[in-house]
Design a protein around this motif. Structure first.
Motif, PDB file in Angstrom:
ATOM      1  N   SER A   1       5.170  -2.618  12.018  1.00 36.46           N
ATOM      2  CA  SER A   1       5.453  -3.214  10.321  1.00 36.46           C
ATOM      3  C   SER A   1       4.426  -3.088   9.347  1.00 36.46           C
ATOM      4  O   SER A   1       3.261  -2.850  10.215  1.00 36.46           O
ATOM      5  N   LEU A   2       3.860  -2.229   8.016  1.00 34.04           N
ATOM      6  CA  LEU A   2       2.701  -2.408   7.436  1.00 34.04           C
ATOM      7  C   LEU A   2       2.292  -3.873   7.176  1.00 34.04           C
ATOM      8  O   LEU A   2       1.108  -4.014   7.434  1.00 34.04           O
ATOM      9  N   GLU A   3       3.156  -4.740   7.369  1.00 26.98           N
ATOM     10  CA  GLU A   3       2.366  -6.071   7.241  1.00 26.98           C
ATOM     11  C   GLU A   3       2.088  -7.310   8.633  1.00 26.98           C
ATOM     12  O   GLU A   3       1.100  -7.021   8.950  1.00 26.98           O
ATOM     13  N   GLU A   4       2.876  -6.044   9.814  1.00 28.14           N
ATOM     14  CA  GLU A   4       2.286  -6.543  11.341  1.00 28.14           C
ATOM     15  C   GLU A   4       0.916  -5.780  11.463  1.00 28.14           C
ATOM     16  O   GLU A   4      -0.028  -6.804  12.126  1.00 28.14           O
TER      17      GLU A   4
ATOM     18  N   PHE B   1       3.985   1.343  -0.484  1.00 23.20           N
ATOM     19  CA  PHE B   1       2.680   2.042  -0.454  1.00 23.20           C
ATOM     20  C   PHE B   1       2.233   3.301   0.019  1.00 23.20           C
ATOM     21  O   PHE B   1       2.711   3.470   1.038  1.00 23.20           O
ATOM     22  N   ARG B   2       1.205   2.741  -0.493  1.00 27.23           N
ATOM     23  CA  ARG B   2       0.468   4.423   0.114  1.00 27.23           C
ATOM     24  C   ARG B   2      -0.747   3.665   0.808  1.00 27.23           C
ATOM     25  O   ARG B   2      -2.337   3.811   0.019  1.00 27.23           O
TER      26      ARG B   2
ATOM     27  N   ASP C   1      -7.032   0.501   2.033  1.00 33.83           N
ATOM     28  CA  ASP C   1      -6.374   0.416   1.029  1.00 33.83           C
ATOM     29  C   ASP C   1      -5.176   0.798   0.958  1.00 33.83           C
ATOM     30  O   ASP C   1      -4.562   1.853   1.890  1.00 33.83           O
ATOM     31  N   LEU C   2      -4.262  -0.013  -0.193  1.00 31.74           N
ATOM     32  CA  LEU C   2      -3.616   0.355  -0.495  1.00 31.74           C
ATOM     33  C   LEU C   2      -2.609   0.924  -1.274  1.00 31.74           C
ATOM     34  O   LEU C   2      -3.561  -0.072  -2.773  1.00 31.74           O
ATOM     35  N   ILE C   3      -2.157   1.618  -1.729  1.00 30.39           N
ATOM     36  CA  ILE C   3      -2.363   1.934  -3.273  1.00 30.39           C
ATOM     37  C   ILE C   3      -0.307   2.464  -3.292  1.00 30.39           C
ATOM     38  O   ILE C   3       0.410   2.796  -2.858  1.00 30.39           O
TER      39      ILE C   3
ATOM     40  N   THR D   1       2.528  -6.575  -3.442  1.00 35.50           N
ATOM     41  CA  THR D   1       1.441  -7.311  -2.486  1.00 35.50           C
ATOM     42  C   THR D   1       2.128  -7.350  -1.154  1.00 35.50           C
ATOM     43  O   THR D   1       3.163  -7.322  -1.458  1.00 35.50           O
ATOM     44  N   LEU D   2       1.176  -6.913  -0.060  1.00 33.71           N
ATOM     45  CA  LEU D   2       1.356  -7.659   1.105  1.00 33.71           C
ATOM     46  C   LEU D   2       1.794  -9.441   0.854  1.00 33.71           C
ATOM     47  O   LEU D   2       2.549  -9.431   1.989  1.00 33.71           O
ATOM     48  N   ASP D   3       1.636  -9.630   0.356  1.00 36.32           N
ATOM     49  CA  ASP D   3       1.504 -11.150  -0.145  1.00 36.32           C
ATOM     50  C   ASP D   3       2.602 -11.827  -0.994  1.00 36.32           C
ATOM     51  O   ASP D   3       2.676 -12.708  -1.429  1.00 36.32           O
TER      52      ASP D   3
END
Length: 204
Positions: free
Chosen positions: A33-36, A169-170, A175-177, A197-199
């Motif tokens: 995943s993006l978080e991982e 996100f992209r 960077d994350l958009i 955000t991821l947080d």
């Protein structure tokens, strides 16, 4: 020139067919995943790989027995065939077709591996994925590939990362958009909005 010389004169640079052989490398695709991918993660993977048979310890023969010397090549693994040519008498060395270069014959194959001396098993491998990885990056784990043959070293395991897309996100490099809709008045006068955000959500 060397290949032509070997073809006509029997190949003076024969490799030892019974020497150690390094195990094959393995490749495993790991979805994240993006978080991982951003923060890093510890994963346990089940990797199927070939290893020495525990019953015969890689010999291919049942316990208490041993392969016997090949009677055709007399244990050398090679057969020499003399040829008379216009240049003189030459000896052509080929791999024995009975023992396939092993120099040994297994008369009663091991029941577990059927004489191959190797079996396939699934092993649990713990992988520490560092933060910031992206799709296509590889993590090398030396010695976690398939077992070598005839005392050769094992191969390596390559973990290939594939990060799943995220609807929030992209990603562009590190960077994350994220896109947010605002009204014309909000854009003109300014306002505070909540963005992901991821947080967790943040007010900006």
């Amino acid at each position: 020139f060397g290949d032509i010389f070997d073809m006509f004169f029997g190949g003076g640079r024969q490799r030892n067919p019974r020497g150690p052989v390094r195990g094959a490398d393995l490749e495993y695709t790991l979805e994240l995943s993006l978080e991982e991918a951003a923060f890093g993660v510890r994963k346990e993977l089940r990797i199927p790989r070939t290893e020495d048979c525990e019953t015969c310890h890689g010999s291919g023969a049942p316990p208490g027995t041993q392969p016997v010397t090949c009677s055709k090549c007399r244990g050398t693994g090679q057969i020499q065939v003399a040829q008379n040519t216009v240049f003189g008498r030459f000896v052509n060395v080929t791999t024995c077709d009975r023992c396939h270069g092993e120099g040994k014959i297994i008369e009663s194959p091991c029941a577990t591996c059927r004489g191959r001396g190797r079996v396939q098993k699934a092993h649990t491998v713990e992988v520490n994925v560092p933060g910031g990885v992206d799709t296509g990056q590889r993590l090398r784990m030396p010695g976690f590939g398939e077992a070598g043959e005839k005392g050769g070293p094992p191969g390596d395991l390559y973990i290939v990362m594939r990060v799943r897309s995220d609807r929030r996100f992209r990603r562009e490099g590190d960077d994350l958009i994220s896109e947010a809709e605002v009204s014309f008045a909000q854009a003109a006068l300014g306002t505070e909005i909540q963005v992901p955000t991821l947080d967790g959500p943040e007010i900006v």
